[in-house]
Scaffold this active site. Structure first.
Site, PDB file in Angstrom:
ATOM      1  N   LYS A  68       0.923  -1.092  -0.238  1.00  0.00           N
ATOM      2  CA  LYS A  68      -0.062   0.092   0.057  1.00  0.00           C
ATOM      3  C   LYS A  68       0.838   1.215  -0.042  1.00  0.00           C
ATOM      4  O   LYS A  68       1.504   1.669   0.799  1.00  0.00           O
ATOM      5  CB  LYS A  68      -0.871  -0.216   1.095  1.00  0.00           C
ATOM      6  N   GLU A  82       9.751   1.190  10.738  1.00  0.00           N
ATOM      7  CA  GLU A  82      10.796   2.225  10.449  1.00  0.00           C
ATOM      8  C   GLU A  82      10.173   3.646  10.730  1.00  0.00           C
ATOM      9  O   GLU A  82       9.289   3.865   9.886  1.00  0.00           O
ATOM     10  CB  GLU A  82      11.591   2.066   9.108  1.00  0.00           C
ATOM     11  N   CYS A  91      13.439  10.997   7.005  1.00  0.00           N
ATOM     12  CA  CYS A  91      13.389  10.249   8.208  1.00  0.00           C
ATOM     13  C   CYS A  91      14.432  10.733   9.246  1.00  0.00           C
ATOM     14  O   CYS A  91      14.104  11.078  10.141  1.00  0.00           O
ATOM     15  CB  CYS A  91      12.921   8.968   8.305  1.00  0.00           C
ATOM     16  N   GLU A  97       8.925  16.015  15.684  1.00  0.00           N
ATOM     17  CA  GLU A  97       9.415  15.749  14.344  1.00  0.00           C
ATOM     18  C   GLU A  97       8.625  16.730  13.557  1.00  0.00           C
ATOM     19  O   GLU A  97       7.249  16.842  13.359  1.00  0.00           O
ATOM     20  CB  GLU A  97       9.066  14.518  13.796  1.00  0.00           C
TER      21      GLU A  97
HETATM   22  P1  NAD Z   1       2.304   8.236   7.622  1.00  0.00           P
HETATM   23  O1  NAD Z   1       2.624   7.423   9.120  1.00  0.00           O
HETATM   24  O2  NAD Z   1       1.338   9.369   7.765  1.00  0.00           O
HETATM   25  O3  NAD Z   1       1.895   7.363   6.776  1.00  0.00           O
HETATM   26  C1  NAD Z   1       2.929   6.378   6.130  1.00  0.00           C
HETATM   27  C2  NAD Z   1       1.919   5.083   5.532  1.00  0.00           C
HETATM   28  O4  NAD Z   1       0.875   4.587   6.605  1.00  0.00           O
HETATM   29  C3  NAD Z   1       0.842   5.766   4.411  1.00  0.00           C
HETATM   30  O5  NAD Z   1       0.808   5.009   3.284  1.00  0.00           O
HETATM   31  C4  NAD Z   1      -0.345   5.950   5.128  1.00  0.00           C
HETATM   32  O6  NAD Z   1      -1.640   5.598   4.234  1.00  0.00           O
HETATM   33  C5  NAD Z   1      -0.352   4.413   6.248  1.00  0.00           C
HETATM   34  N1  NAD Z   1      -1.256   4.608   7.156  1.00  0.00           N
HETATM   35  C6  NAD Z   1      -1.733   5.551   7.945  1.00  0.00           C
HETATM   36  N2  NAD Z   1      -2.291   5.322   9.139  1.00  0.00           N
HETATM   37  C7  NAD Z   1      -2.402   3.858   8.892  1.00  0.00           C
HETATM   38  C8  NAD Z   1      -3.098   2.921   9.641  1.00  0.00           C
HETATM   39  N3  NAD Z   1      -3.883   3.424  10.813  1.00  0.00           N
HETATM   40  N4  NAD Z   1      -3.116   1.484   9.243  1.00  0.00           N
HETATM   41  C9  NAD Z   1      -2.343   1.234   8.449  1.00  0.00           C
HETATM   42  N5  NAD Z   1      -1.766   2.308   7.653  1.00  0.00           N
HETATM   43  C10 NAD Z   1      -1.663   3.351   7.744  1.00  0.00           C
HETATM   44  O7  NAD Z   1       3.705   8.859   7.314  1.00  0.00           O
HETATM   45  P2  NAD Z   1       3.998   9.771   6.118  1.00  0.00           P
HETATM   46  O8  NAD Z   1       3.454  11.083   6.561  1.00  0.00           O
HETATM   47  O9  NAD Z   1       3.461   9.017   4.811  1.00  0.00           O
HETATM   48  O10 NAD Z   1       5.466   9.930   6.070  1.00  0.00           O
HETATM   49  C11 NAD Z   1       6.392  10.571   7.085  1.00  0.00           C
HETATM   50  C12 NAD Z   1       6.796   9.782   8.238  1.00  0.00           C
HETATM   51  O11 NAD Z   1       7.614   8.642   7.881  1.00  0.00           O
HETATM   52  C13 NAD Z   1       7.990  10.635   9.126  1.00  0.00           C
HETATM   53  O12 NAD Z   1       7.357  10.138  10.364  1.00  0.00           O
HETATM   54  C14 NAD Z   1       8.871  10.024   8.653  1.00  0.00           C
HETATM   55  O13 NAD Z   1      10.056  10.067   9.738  1.00  0.00           O
HETATM   56  C15 NAD Z   1       8.920   8.618   8.682  1.00  0.00           C
HETATM   57  N6  NAD Z   1       9.682   7.887   7.655  1.00  0.00           N
HETATM   58  C16 NAD Z   1      10.614   6.922   8.569  1.00  0.00           C
HETATM   59  C17 NAD Z   1      11.723   6.192   7.580  1.00  0.00           C
HETATM   60  C18 NAD Z   1      12.611   5.357   8.441  1.00  0.00           C
HETATM   61  O14 NAD Z   1      13.259   4.739   7.733  1.00  0.00           O
HETATM   62  N7  NAD Z   1      12.564   5.336   9.638  1.00  0.00           N
HETATM   63  C19 NAD Z   1      11.912   6.586   6.266  1.00  0.00           C
HETATM   64  C20 NAD Z   1      10.826   7.411   5.780  1.00  0.00           C
HETATM   65  C21 NAD Z   1       9.815   8.097   6.530  1.00  0.00           C
END
Ligand code: NAD
Length: 494
Positions: free
Chosen positions: A183, A259, A294, A393
């Site tokens: 997804k 992650e 991230c 963040e």
């Molecule tokens: P997000 O958590 O809002 O969304 C990530 C994904 O999760 C999306 O596909 C979203 O649709 C899905 N999602 C949201 N709620 C969900 C639920 N209840 N159940 C299942 N899926 C769900 O994150 P974002 O805004 O897309 O990305 C930014 C975040 O990602 C930042 O916090 C960043 O630090 C983190 N990030 C971490 C890494 C790492 O390697 N640690 C890498 C890239 C981004």
């Protein structure tokens, strides 16, 4: 790039199941191009029925295609062919990534696409190199461990580096013999579809790489809950990671790899031999992808003696950055993913100022953006660890500055109560650098550099609430396998 026309890039608003595009869904979402806010058409939201179709298809392909039981080197060959196709598809994939995400076309061409291909090759190479082991457990007994794929792995992806983060999840899972249902983020759903198409073209059996579109609440949650999903691998925010972990615990006690977010410090000691070079490294660590990384180095912790000098240099570097669409060849600052996200960034900056912080430069949006959201690179000084911009963040080009006098104070400031994703240490004193690296609670520590290039063999992942489990490295491959123990009686029967 001169005559690049974003409107000519075809964006498919569909799922990809069983090797084919599938339309339909519970609703549609208005996905927009981050660069100029132009609508991409309605993205279908997969409800539980479409998620079920994708997972069942993946399960069938896992059971019947013989992928998992093939000689690992054959799986590796398919993955290598896939990587070659990804590279050869640069002219399609890079514009697709650039138009539908915050990745500049220049960078997508030079980095995201080649890095995606090379990551796939890295995991192809593991296919026949990490397996079980045999051990004599006493003369009358033999024991062995066999590694086996999970079955269908669900992968949930964020929006900030769509191609790269998808490949880090999918390539090890497929190399290990699993099927996947992905997804993508609802904000960047398009390049993943092309990646799946190319995998099938490379010879991956249909159904092993399915893509379902939609938001987290509907599609992501249905994927986590599905009984045929054996494991979930997730990259995204800490709050979502917690929700996913709960869903996986309540629906089959599924293992998860998380992650998550970060609030990473960059610690600069006064003995750095080349302050200009260090300042450029620090600046890049918070302005790359407009800070939407991230492991963005969002907290500068600098020794008092050089505090003012480094702030001056950072201000100068920031003032040269020019915002623009991802296809503008002169732009050096990426758009923010959406207007609401920029408002969130600005809210944190304003609250920090209300709490006593001071803006050195930035602190507001660029006035006349080309329809997208563009935020000025921002330096906040006079901040305390309890203030919003230091705690939370931000996911934007905002860096806070805190001063220290000695190593102990630097360490105390570097420590974050929640996050432990990454850290940078800049010093000419190797002993000090290694003491800091040993003491900082973070999954990755860079010394005199910051950020990841082609170090696939080095895993990445967080400590504390930045998550657990690793992407990349041998760890990521092994995380896609279960271990079975087989114990045999080889005695003569006496
Ligand atoms: P997000 O958590 O809002 O969304 C990530 C994904 O999760 C999306 O596909 C979203 O649709 C899905 N999602 C949201 N709620 C969900 C639920 N209840 N159940 C299942 N899926 C769900 O994150 P974002 O805004 O897309 O990305 C930014 C975040 O990602 C930042 O916090 C960043 O630090 C983190 N990030 C971490 C890494 C790492 O390697 N640690 C890498 C890239 C981004």
């Amino acid at each position: 790039m001169e005559n690049f026309d974003p409107d000519r890039i075809v964006l498919r608003n569909a799922h990809f199941i069983g090797g084919h595009y599938v339309e339909g869904g519970a609703a549609t979402l208005d996905t927009r191009r981050p660069s100029d806010g132009v609508s991409c058409g309605g993205l279908p939201v997969a409800g539980p029925d479409i998620v079920d179709q994708a997972v069942q298809d993946a399960w069938r392909a896992f059971k019947t295609s013989g992928w998992a039981s093939r000689a690992p080197r054959e799986r590796a060959r398919v993955l290598r062919r896939w990587a070659d196709l990804v590279e050869a598809d640069l002219a399609t994939l890079a514009p697709l990534e650039a138009v539908s995400s915050t990745r500049p076309l220049r960078d997508a061409s030079a980095w995201d696409v080649p890095f995606t291909a090379e990551g796939i090759r890295f995991f192809a190479e593991w296919a026949d190199k990490a397996g079980g082991a045999v051990a004599a457990t006493g003369t009358g007994h033999l024991g062995m461990t066999i590694t086996e794929p999970y079955g269908v792995i669900g992968a949930i992806i964020p929006w900030n580096f769509p191609l790269v983060t998808t490949s880090w999840k999918i390539a090890p899972a497929l190399a290990a013999g699993n099927a996947v249902v992905v997804k993508p983020s609802e904000m960047t759903p398009y390049s993943t579809l092309r990646l799946a198409e190319l995998a099938i073209e490379a010879g991956l059996p249909k159904g092993l790489f399915n893509v379902v579109q939609g938001d987290g609440r509907t599609t992501g949650a249905a994927l986590c809950r599905h009984p045929r999903i054996a494991k979930v691998t997730f990259t995204g925010s800490t709050a979502t990671g917690a929700a996913i972990m709960t869903a996986c615990a309540e629906n089959g006690t599924k293992p998860v790899t998380l992650e998550l977010g970060g609030k990473s410090p960059q610690v600069v000691f006064a003995d750095v031999p080349d302050l200009d070079r260090t300042a450029r490294t620090v600046a890049r660590a918070i302005t790359l992808n407009a800070g939407q990384v991230c492991n963005a180095g969002s907290r500068l912790i600098v020794q008092r003696a050089i505090g003012e000098r480094i702030i001056d240099r950072l201000s100068a570097i920031f003032s040269e950055l020019r915002p623009g669409t991802t296809w503008d060849p002169d732009a050096t600052l990426a758009p923010i993913i959406s207007l609401p996200q920029m408002e969130r960034i600005h809210g944190i900056v304003q609250r920090t100022v209300a709490q006593g912080g001071a803006i050195v430069t930035g602190g507001r949006a660029f006035e006349a953006g080309p329809g997208g959201a563009y935020y000025r690179p921002t330096i906040l000084t006079g901040v305390q660890s309890r203030m919003d911009a230091v705690q939370r963040e931000i996911f934007g080009p905002v860096i806070t500055v805190q001063l220290f006098d000695d190593e102990e104070e630097a360490l105390a400031l570097a420590d974050h109560p929640e996050y432990g994703l990454a850290a940078g240490v800049h010093t000419a004193d190797i002993g000090c650098a290694l003491r800091m690296a040993r003491s900082i609670e973070a999954g990755t520590v860079w010394i005199n550099r910051y950020g990841r290039t082609s170090d696939f063999v080095i895993p990445t992942g967080g400590y504390k609430r930045s998550g657990f489990g690793k992407d990349l490295g041998r760890d990521a491959y092994e995380a896609c396998l279960r271990v079975k123990s087989v114990l045999i009686d080889i005695s003569k029967g006496e």
